[in-house]
Design an enzyme around this catalytic site. Structure first.
Site: not given
Ligand code: G6P
Length: 597
Positions: A2, A592
């Site tokens: 969010c 994300k």
């Molecule tokens: C979410 C996103 C992934 C990402 C993960 C870790 O699941 O959809 O694409 O790899 O979070 O995110 P971070 O910001 O900790 O690398």
């Protein structure tokens, strides 16, 4: 998860909508804004779907000075306008947006319902605004009502409140990040530090368990626990122009930026002390690399290189599994938290716990000023610039590079590798951005052909050995994330222990074979697969058996193959998404930055 944005400025609605658009990567099932009209009335506009729907619905509204908005990734309650934020208190005085999860919302909802409050949504968040409404009459100062409300909320929250009776916005933070931005033309709030760059250069980081009053004059922060004033920690951030990053096909343009991002990250890494000094290095008995999703895959590669070069026990750990796997950290433990956004709740929680147990925590992150930069003892900043597409591409490449250089420098510090050898590895880096560039420039036709095949496959398996196996895992995740094609990754040697049963016509296997020593084994694996009717595509710098299709990549120093060989896989995932009519930048059900556990 969010996104929250708010503004106090000449055209607060317009700026809030711009902020929400930038935050859309955090959730995009519905969105909404609340404004305070010239007659001090609160007016809400909410729509299911993207922020653009709210933009269309608010066309023609007059300029206002106060606005808060939200873009949602549903946790409690189905996706519908009723459950979209902001929520209005029953008396119409307050509008509230929330990011996080309120654990005790069912009890609070029952208590408030008994007092005659009527709820319009199924969300946990609405409880906060109705609770505030019941508290407001009990206090002379609204700030006391807000802190009382915050103390009754269990769980995590970043909350912004618009009050029709005052000229301030009120912010509450526990567990979820919240930032304020100060500029000559207006003051802002956001759940994401990066978004504020487009509006101001001075960013304040709200403390954990803090409450803040933001108005046109500035901001004051208080402790929720005891009400004392807390100084605000300000950082100066590099400002950005709105048009540059805020539109277009983000995933594709971010893949195209990999060569530049790698070069910038390399220049930074090789001119900054990113490793422990000798005495600390010699005291480290154990290293954990922790992360989630794509970041975890870079941990797997980093751990492999640390194991190879540094003679220290090392393990890559899924941050979400930390609590269930009996890991122990102590003062001889180094924990490297890898997180593009710096906001992933699972990674932050595990890092905090390791610190509590006495470990030293390093962070590899792409976002300056993100929460992990305050948790960590040392920060290694990848230089991938803002990444907007949900599926990480350029930031992943930079994470792997950072951990590769970290492993080399750590080994050098411990005297386990000669400085000349490290210098050779570094010299060989210069071919890498060019090699990625040539995959981008020349691979198109081949990648289109393979994408056509994959997008029609009933299942896709990715295989590899050694670091190629980790690249296989990342390739598989990327394909699933953006194209929704069923996909799994296996260590090549594991195929014959079960998954070979799945091989038949209509199945495609993508093999990554960058290690010359495993090529003969890969050839045998190809035969085992193709003889059962499945297709094989190999990503490799070498010659491949006739029966398999090939995506050829340039030859580079073997240590850099995990960074190079993932690029065609990222392009494949993107192209499959396009062929199947999926929005690669904003895949369904995902966000994300996952700020809930
Ligand atoms: C979410 C996103 C992934 C990402 C993960 C870790 O699941 O959809 O694409 O790899 O979070 O995110 P971070 O910001 O900790 O690398």
């Amino acid at each position: 998860m969010c996104g929250i944005f708010g503004a106090i400025c000449e055209d607060a609605l317009s700026d809030t909508l711009k902020g929400l658009k930038l935050l859309e990567y955090r959730g995009y099932d519905s969105a909404g804004v609340a404004i305070k009209t010239q007659h001090n009335q609160l007016q809400l506009t909410k729509r299911v779907g993207r922020v653009s729907n709210v933009i269309a619905a608010t066309q023609g509204l007059p300029k206002v000075q106060f606005a808060v908005g939200h873009t949602r990734w549903a946790t409690h309650g189905e996706v519908c306008e009723r459950n979209a934020h902001p929520f209005l208190s029953q008396d119409g005085r307050f509008a509230l947006v929330h990011n996080g999860i309120l654990d005790n919302y069912i009890q609070l909802r029952e208590q408030l319902t008994q007092k005659g409050v009527h709820f319009v949504s199924d969300t946990d968040s609405e409880v906060a605004v109705q609770l505030l409404m019941t508290k407001a009459p009990l206090y002379d100062d609204i700030k006391d009502a807000l802190t009382d409300t915050a103390r009754m909320l269990h769980g995590s929250f970043a909350i912004a409140v618009l009050d029709s009776n005052t000229d301030s916005l009120y912010l509450l933070r526990r567990g979820s990040p919240l930032y304020i931005g100060i500029s000559n033309s207006g003051n802002y709030l956001s759940s994401d530090v990066n978004t504020l760059r487009y509006f101001c250069s001075r960013v304040g980081v709200l403390e954990e368990n803090a409450f803040c009053e933001l108005n046109s004059k500035g901001a004051t922060q208080y402790s929720i626990d005891d009400g004392r004033v807390l100084p605000i920690h300000y950082i100066n951030v590099k400002t950005k122009q709105l048009d540059k990053d805020s539109q277009g096909d983000a995933m594709l343009s971010e893949i195209a930026e990999i060569p530049h991002a790698l070069q910038k990250t390399f220049d930074y890494l090789t001119t900054t002390a990113i490793c422990p000094d000798k005495s600390m290095a010699n005291n480290i008995r154990r290293i954990y690399l922790i992360g989630c999703g794509t970041a975890y895959h870079s941990c797997l590669i980093g751990a492999q290189y640390i194991r190879r070069f540094c003679n220290v026990t090392v393990e890559a750990v899924l941050a979400s599994e930390w609590w269930y796997s009996y890991y122990k950290a102590d003062s001889n433990t180094l924990v490297v938290a890898v997180t593009q956004s710096g906001e992933t709740a699972d990674t932050l929680n595990a890092a905090r716990e390791c610190k509590r147990q006495g470990a030293t925590v390093y962070a590899v992150t792409n976002v300056e000023g993100s929460t992990v930069t305050f948790v960590a003892d040392k920060v290694i900043l990848t230089q991938a610039d803002n990444e907007r597409a949900v599926a990480s591409t350029k930031a992943y490449a930079c994470q792997v590079l950072a951990l590769t250089i970290f492993a080399l420098q750590f080994a050098e510090t411990k005297g386990l590798i000669a400085s000349e050898q490290v210098a050779d590895y570094k010299a060989d880096f210069y071919a890498l951005p060019r090699a990625v560039g040539s995959v981008l420039a020349e691979g198109d036709k081949d990648i289109d052909r393979v994408a056509n095949k994959l997008s029609q496959s009933k299942a896709v398996y990715f295989i590899g050995r050694g670091t190629d196996y980790f690249t296989a895992r990342e390739g598989s995740l990327k394909l699933k994330e953006v194209s929704y094609i069923h996909s799994e990754a296996y260590a090549s040697g594991e195929l014959k222990h079960g998954t070979l049963a799945m091989m038949e016509k209509g199945v495609t296997v993508v093999g990554i074979a960058c290690d010359s020593e495993v090529m003969s084994r890969h050839k045998a694996t190809v035969s085992e697969i193709t003889s059962r009717g499945a297709d094989v595509i190999t990503v490799t710098p070498y010659c491949t058996p006739n029966e398999c299709d090939t995506l050829v990549i340039p030859i580079v120093n073997a240590i850099y193959y995990p960074i190079l060989s993932v690029v065609p896989l990222q392009l494949l995932a993107y192209k499959c998404a396009v062929l199947r009519g999926c929005d690669a930048d904003k895949p369904r059900n995902l966000a994300k930055s996952v700020t809930v556990e």
